[in-house]
Design an enzyme around this catalytic site. Structure first.
Site, PDB file in Angstrom:
ATOM      1  N   TYR B 434     119.811 -36.865  -5.849  1.00  0.00           N
ATOM      2  CA  TYR B 434     119.900 -36.313  -4.494  1.00  0.00           C
ATOM      3  C   TYR B 434     121.334 -36.029  -4.046  1.00  0.00           C
ATOM      4  CZ  TYR B 434     120.014 -41.276  -2.699  1.00  0.00           C
ATOM      5  OH  TYR B 434     120.278 -42.582  -2.424  1.00  0.00           O
ATOM      6  N   GLU B 435     121.446 -35.338  -2.929  1.00  0.00           N
ATOM      7  CA  GLU B 435     122.749 -34.885  -2.401  1.00  0.00           C
ATOM      8  C   GLU B 435     123.498 -34.029  -3.431  1.00  0.00           C
ATOM      9  OE1 GLU B 435     124.207 -34.368   0.891  1.00  0.00           O
ATOM     10  OE2 GLU B 435     123.085 -36.230   0.967  1.00  0.00           O
ATOM     11  N   GLY B 436     122.718 -33.204  -4.144  1.00  0.00           N
ATOM     12  CA  GLY B 436     123.297 -32.380  -5.230  1.00  0.00           C
ATOM     13  C   GLY B 436     123.235 -33.167  -6.530  1.00  0.00           C
ATOM     14  N   GLN B 441     127.235 -31.358  -9.129  1.00  0.00           N
ATOM     15  CA  GLN B 441     128.570 -31.864  -8.760  1.00  0.00           C
ATOM     16  C   GLN B 441     129.610 -31.343  -9.750  1.00  0.00           C
ATOM     17  OE1 GLN B 441     128.880 -33.698  -5.935  1.00  0.00           O
ATOM     18  NE2 GLN B 441     126.649 -33.708  -5.707  1.00  0.00           N
TER      19      GLN B 441
END
Lengths: 573, 573
Positions: B434-436, B441
Site C-alpha cells: 500500500y501507499e504505492g 517507489q
C-alpha cells in the site's frame, strides 16, 4: 482463484530431454522394465489425480483446517476420501519394493508425484509425506515380528506413520530429549513423555497410525547417543488402544490442513526398533530422501505461486508499460511491466533449475540403491550428501520469498485470501524450519561435509559439474570461473577455520548460497542443451528464465564469495 | 509471548545524540518553545501510553479481528476505548496547528509516536494513521464552509477519516477509476461507484467518519487528470446518514485488526474539495508524510520482531556454540550461535539506521514547512523527495523479510501463534503494497526523480551525505567510494535510457537498494559519532550492529551496481 494445474509436459522435458533419465534407469537391472512410455504414463496419471482430486481441497484445508476435539482430530472436508483413494490406487507404494506390497518404480517418479502434491495441497500432502521414511526405517531396523505386523501396511499407506522427535525443549538439538522408555518383563517398553510438532500425530484418514518415537532407556548416557527408537501404534494388532494421546493441535501461520500435534505418551507399550542407543541413526537413515521431499515442496509451492501470478499478469491491465506504443485499451498487461516480468521470469528460473537438481538427486538415490558399480555408487553418495542440504535450503527459501514476490504481482489483491496466493506464502514458511532448519542445512553442508575432508568431496562434485558443462554454451566461461572461485573459497575457509572456530558457522549460509548458484547455473546450461530453439514458445518458455537467471540471480555469487573472503582475510587466511 | 515495549531511550539517543534535533528545531521560530525536556517528556508519555494501552490489544486484534455484520463493523475488544482515550489525550493532534485544535509540536515527535504505535499494534494504528493526510488535505483544499464543519474534528481525531482511491480495476493506476460525481442544482454532487481496500471505511471507534473520495465529473477527460476530490461523511452535520455503504470487509493474510472495506457510494451527496480535475494532486499533497509513516511502520514492526527474537535467544538453549568451552547446562543460548547472532545484529542495524533516516526526514518536513531560508528549504525538499521512496520500500521489505528471519530464531515455535512473531510477519506484508507498491517507489525514485533532472538532485543529495561523513571514521573511505560509484551508475543509466526505454524500469529496484545502502552506511557512521564507547553496553548495543552492517549488509551494494552496469553495457552505454 485458479487452482494449481500440474504441467507434466515441463516435468517430462526435464526428465527426458535434460537428464536422459529413462536410459539411465533402464541400465539398472532393477528398472530394466521401466521404459519411457511407462514413466510418461505414470506421470500423466499422477498429474490427473493431483489436479482433479487433491488440488480442489486446498482452500478448505486452509480455511476450515484440521479440528481437535477431546483428543480426536477431524481432517478438513474431503481429505479422508481423497486419502483413501490415494492409497488404494497404489500411490504411496510407488517406489516401495514389490516384495513389501509396493510397485518398485524409480524414486524419481515418487519425487515428481510429491512435487505436484505439495504444489496442489501442501497441508494434505504432509500426511503421506512421512510414509516413505517410516517404511525404510521399519524395513531396515525393525525385528521380523514387527515387520510382519507393520511393514506392508506402512508401505502401501493403508496406515499412516509419524516421526516423534521434537520435545518442548529439544528441537534442533534432539540430544536434549527426555522421553523415557522403561523395559518391561515381557520385552516391551513403557514409553513416557511429551513430543511436540508431530505432523499427523492424530487424524481420521486411516484406521491406524504408527508412531516412531525417540526415547531414552533408564541407563542411557546423556546426549544423542543415549537415544533409542521405539514403535507404538494407535491400535495394537489385538485392536486395543495404546496410551498415546493427542493433547492439542497447534494454531499455526499456515498449513492448517495438517494437524501439528502435541503427543503425550503415558507408559505406552512400545517395541524397540533396532539397537539401543542407535535411535537417531535409524531415524535418519532416510534423511537425504526426506530433505529431498522438502526441497520438492519448495519447488512445487513456488511453481503454484508462479502459476497464479502468471495467470493474473496475463489478465490484469495497469498503466502503460515503458517502450510500448499505444496499444489496445487504456493500459498494458501487468506482465508487460519490466518489474513484474523480472519477478515472473526469475521464479521460473528457480522452478526449472529446481526440477533438474531434485530429479537428478532422485536418480542418484536409485543409483545408491541399485547400482553395482562402486565408483558410480560413490559419486551418487557424494552428490546426495552435498546437493541435498543445498536444495532443501534454497528451494524452501525461494518458495517463501519468491512466493512473496509472486504475491506482489497481485498488488493489494495478493494480500486478501480470495486469490489463494497468500496461503501459499503462509504454508511455505514452515518448510524453512522443519527437517533441519535452513541454517542447520548450511552447517551440515560446510562444517559436517565440506570441511570434514578438507574440501575433497566438494572439489570432486565441482569436477563432475565442470565436466558436464556444454562446451558450446557461451555462458560456460563464466560458469567455469565461478566453479574455480568456489574451489578457492573452499580452500580459504578450510585454511581459516583453525584460526577462528566460529568462522565457518558465520559464513555457512553464504557458502551454501554460493554452491546453490553454481548448481543453478549448471542446471540451466543443461536445460538449454535440451531446448529446441525453433519451437514457437522457446523464447518465453525457456530463454526468458535463462536470461533472468543470468541478469538477476547469478550476480549474488560475487556478493556471497566476497563476504566469505572478507571473513577469511580478517581471520588471517 | 512478550508484548512490544517501547524503548524510548534508544529513540531519544538518535534524536539528540545522532541528529541533534532539539537544537535544529529550536532554531525555527515555530518551535522556539520546544526544548529538549519537553520533547523527552512527550516521548516518555507516548511510550507509556503505547506500552500500557495499545500493545496489550494486539493479539485480540489478530485473533478476533474486525467483524462485519449487516453493513456495520465491530472493532476488536478494547479498540474503541483505547481510541477514545487516544484522541482525548490529544495524540492525533500532536503535530496539527494549534489554530486547528492541535498541539503544534514537531513532526518528528509524531513520527516517533507512530513508530511505537505500529510496533505495538499495526492493526489498531491503521485507524488514526490516515488522519494526518486527511487533515492536511482539508486544510489546504477545502472551502471555508467545509473547514468549519470538519477541520477541527479531523485535526483532533474526534472523527476518523478515509482515503477512497482504489477501485476493483484501478489500483496502482488510479487513472482508470470510474466512480462518477454528478453535479446537483444545490451545488452538491451525487457520487456513485465502488471503492475497495478502504482501511477503516466503517468501524465503531468514532461517532462519524469522513470520506475523501476520488471521482470523475461527467465532462471529465479520461485518465488521472479527470479525477476530482469529494468529501462525504458517514453522518451529515444535520445528523442524517449518507448513502455510503460498507458492503463487506476483506479476509486478509494479516492486519485483522483493521477493517479493509468495500465501500459503495450510491448517489451519495458530497462536496467538492479543491478544483475539478485536481483531485489526485490534492490527495497526494501529503504523499511524503504518508510514505514516511509507512516506512515507520516497517521500522516499528522490525523492532517488535527483533525484541521478540532477542528475548527468545537470550532464554532458550540448543546445542553447543562453536568456539565455546564447556559452559553451564547441556547447551548454549541460541543467541550465542553465529547464524542467530547474525540475524539479530543485522535486524538491529536496519532498525537503528531506519530511525536515523526517518527522524531526519521528519525534521526535513518541518524545515519545508517552517524554514525561512530558501536554500535550506530546497535541500529539505530534495531530501524528502529522494529519501522517502527509498525508506518506504526498504523498511517495509525488511519488516517482512527480516521479520521472517526473526521468526527463524524461534525454530518451529516461530511458526505457531503462541509467540506472536508470525503475526508480525503476516501484518508487515501489506506495507510492501500500500501507499504505492515497492516497485512503484523504485520507479518514482529513479524515473520520476533522479532521471527527470539528469541526476542533478541525486548528486546534490550525495554531496550532502559525503560532506556529512565523519572524517575520522575508518569506514568513511569505503563510504566515499560507494558514493562515487553511485554517481557513476546514475550517469550511466541516464546515458543508457535513450537506447533502451525499459532499462530504468528493469533496474529501478537495484538502484533503490544501492541508494538505500549508501544511506544506511551514512546513518551508521553518524550513529557511531554519537556512541560513547566507554559505556558498558556499547559493544553489544551499538558496535555489533555496526559490524553486522559492514559484514553482511553493505556487500549487496556491489551486486546491485554490477547488475545495473551489466544492463547499461548491454544497452551500449
Amino acid at each position: 482463484m485458479n487452482a494449481y494445474q500440474p504441467r507434466t509436459d515441463d516435468m517430462q522435458f526435464v526428465l527426458s530431454r535434460v537428464l536422459n533419465a529413462p536410459a539411465q534407469l533402464q541400465a539398472l537391472p532393477a528398472f530394466a522394465e521401466v521404459d519411457p512410455d511407462l514413466m510418461q504414463q505414470v506421470l500423466a496419471e499422477a498429474g490427473k489425480f493431483v489436479g482433479e482430486v487433491i488440488a480442489p481441497l486446498n482452500r478448505d484445508g486452509d480455511e476450515i483446517g484440521a479440528q481437535w476435539q477431546g483428543g480426536a482430530v477431524t481432517m478438513p472436508p474431503g481429505f479422508k476420501a481423497a486419502y483413501q483413494s490415494f492409497w488404494q490406487s497404489g500411490w504411496p507404494a510407488l517406489a516401495a519394493s514389490s516384495e513389501d506390497g509396493g510397485q518398485g518404480l524409480p524414486t524419481v517418479l515418487e519425487a515428481m508425484l510429491y512435487e505436484m502434491l505439495s504444489a496442489a495441497n501442501h497441508g494434505w500432502t504432509m500426511a503421506p509425506g512421512l510414509l516413505h521414511g517410516a517404511y525404510e526405517c521399519i524395513k531396515h531396523h525393525a525385528s521380523d515380528e514387527l515387520k510382519a505386523q507393520y511393514l506392508e501396511k506402512v508401505a502401501t499407506g493403508e496406515w499412516l506413520a509419524t516421526m516423534c522427535l521434537t520435545e518442548p525443549h529439544a528441537g534442533s538439538d534432539l540430544g536434549l530429549a527426555r522421553t523415557k522408555a522403561v523395559p518391561m518383563p515381557d520385552g516391551t517398553y513403557a514409553v513416557s513423555g511429551t513430543k511436540i510438532f508431530i505432523s499427523g500425530g492424530e487424524h481420521d484418514l486411516t484406521d491406524n497410525i504408527v508412531h516412531l518415537v525417540l526415547a531414552r532407556l533408564p541407563d542411557a548416557p546423556p546426549g544423542p547417543k543415549g537415544l533409542s527408537l521405539f514403535l507404538v501404534p494407535k491400535f495394537y494388532p489385538d485392536g486395543s488402544r495404546s496410551r498415546v494421546h493427542c493433547d492439542r493441535i497447534e494454531e499455526k501461520m499456515g498449513l492448517h490442513g495438517s494437524p501439528t500435534c502435541v503427543m503425550r505418551f503415558d507408559e505406552a507399550v512400545s517395541s524397540i526398533v533396532g539397537e539401543p542407543g542407535k535411535g537417531l541413526g535409524a531415524m535418519f537413515v532416510m534423511m537425504n530422501a526426506a530433505r529431498l521431499h522438502v526441497a520438492l515442496q519448495g519447488i512445487g509451492l513456488l511453481d503454484a505461486a508462479w502459476q497464479k501470478a502468471d495467470a493474473y499478469a496475463q489478465e490484469r491491465r495497469q498503466m502503460r508499460a515503458p517502450g510500448k506504443g499505444k496499444s489496445a485499451g487504456e493500459a498494458d498487461l501487468i506482465g508487460e511491466h519490466p518489474a513484474m516480468r523480472r519477478i515472473l521470469d526469475t521464479q521460473r528460473a528457480w522452478v526449472d533449475a529446481g526440477r533438474v537438481l531434485a530429479y537428478r538427486t532422485a536418480l542418484e538415490l536409485d543409483l545408491i540403491k541399485h547400482s553395482a558399480d562402486a565408483e558410480q555408487q560413490a559419486a551418487a553418495q557424494r552428490w546426495c550428501a552435498l546437493v541435498t542440504p543445498v536444495m532443501k535450503s534454497v528451494f524452501t527459501h525461494q518458495a517463501f520469498h519468491g512466493g512473496s514476490d509472486c504475491l506482489q504481482v497481485f498488488g493489494g489483491h495478493g494480500y486478501v485470501r480470495e486469490w489463494g496466493i497468500e496461503q501459499i506464502v503462509r504454508d511455505a514458511r514452515v518448510a524453512m524450519i522443519y527437517e533441519g532448519t535452513n541454517e542447520i542445512q548450511a552447517i551440515d553442508l560446510l562444517v559436517r561435509k565440506v570441511m570434514a575432508d578438507g574440501g575433497q568431496s566438494m572439489n570432486a562434485l565441482l569436477d563432475t559439474l565442470a565436466a558436464d558443462l556444454p562446451q558450446a554454451a557461451k555462458a560456460s566461461t563464466s560458469a567455469q570461473a565461478r566453479i574455480q572461485t568456489l574451489r578457492a573459497v573452499t580452500a580459504q575457509i578450510v585454511k581459516a577455520a583453525p584460526q577462528d572456530a566460529a568462522l565457518p558457522f558465520r559464513v555457512a549460509d553464504d557458502y551454501l548460497r554460493a554452491v546453490a548458484l553454481v548448481l543453478m547455473d549448471w542446471a540451466w546450461l543443461r536445460i538449454e542443451t535440451g531446448v529446441d530453439a525453433d519451437t514457437p514458445d522457446a523464447n518465453t518458455r525457456w530463454l526468458a528464465p535463462a536470461k533472468a537467471l543470468r541478469q538477476w540471480v547469478l550476480p549474488e555469487f560475487q556478493m556471497r564469495t566476497f563476504i566469505i573472503v572478507q571473513q577469511c582475510t580478517a581471520a588471517g587466511a
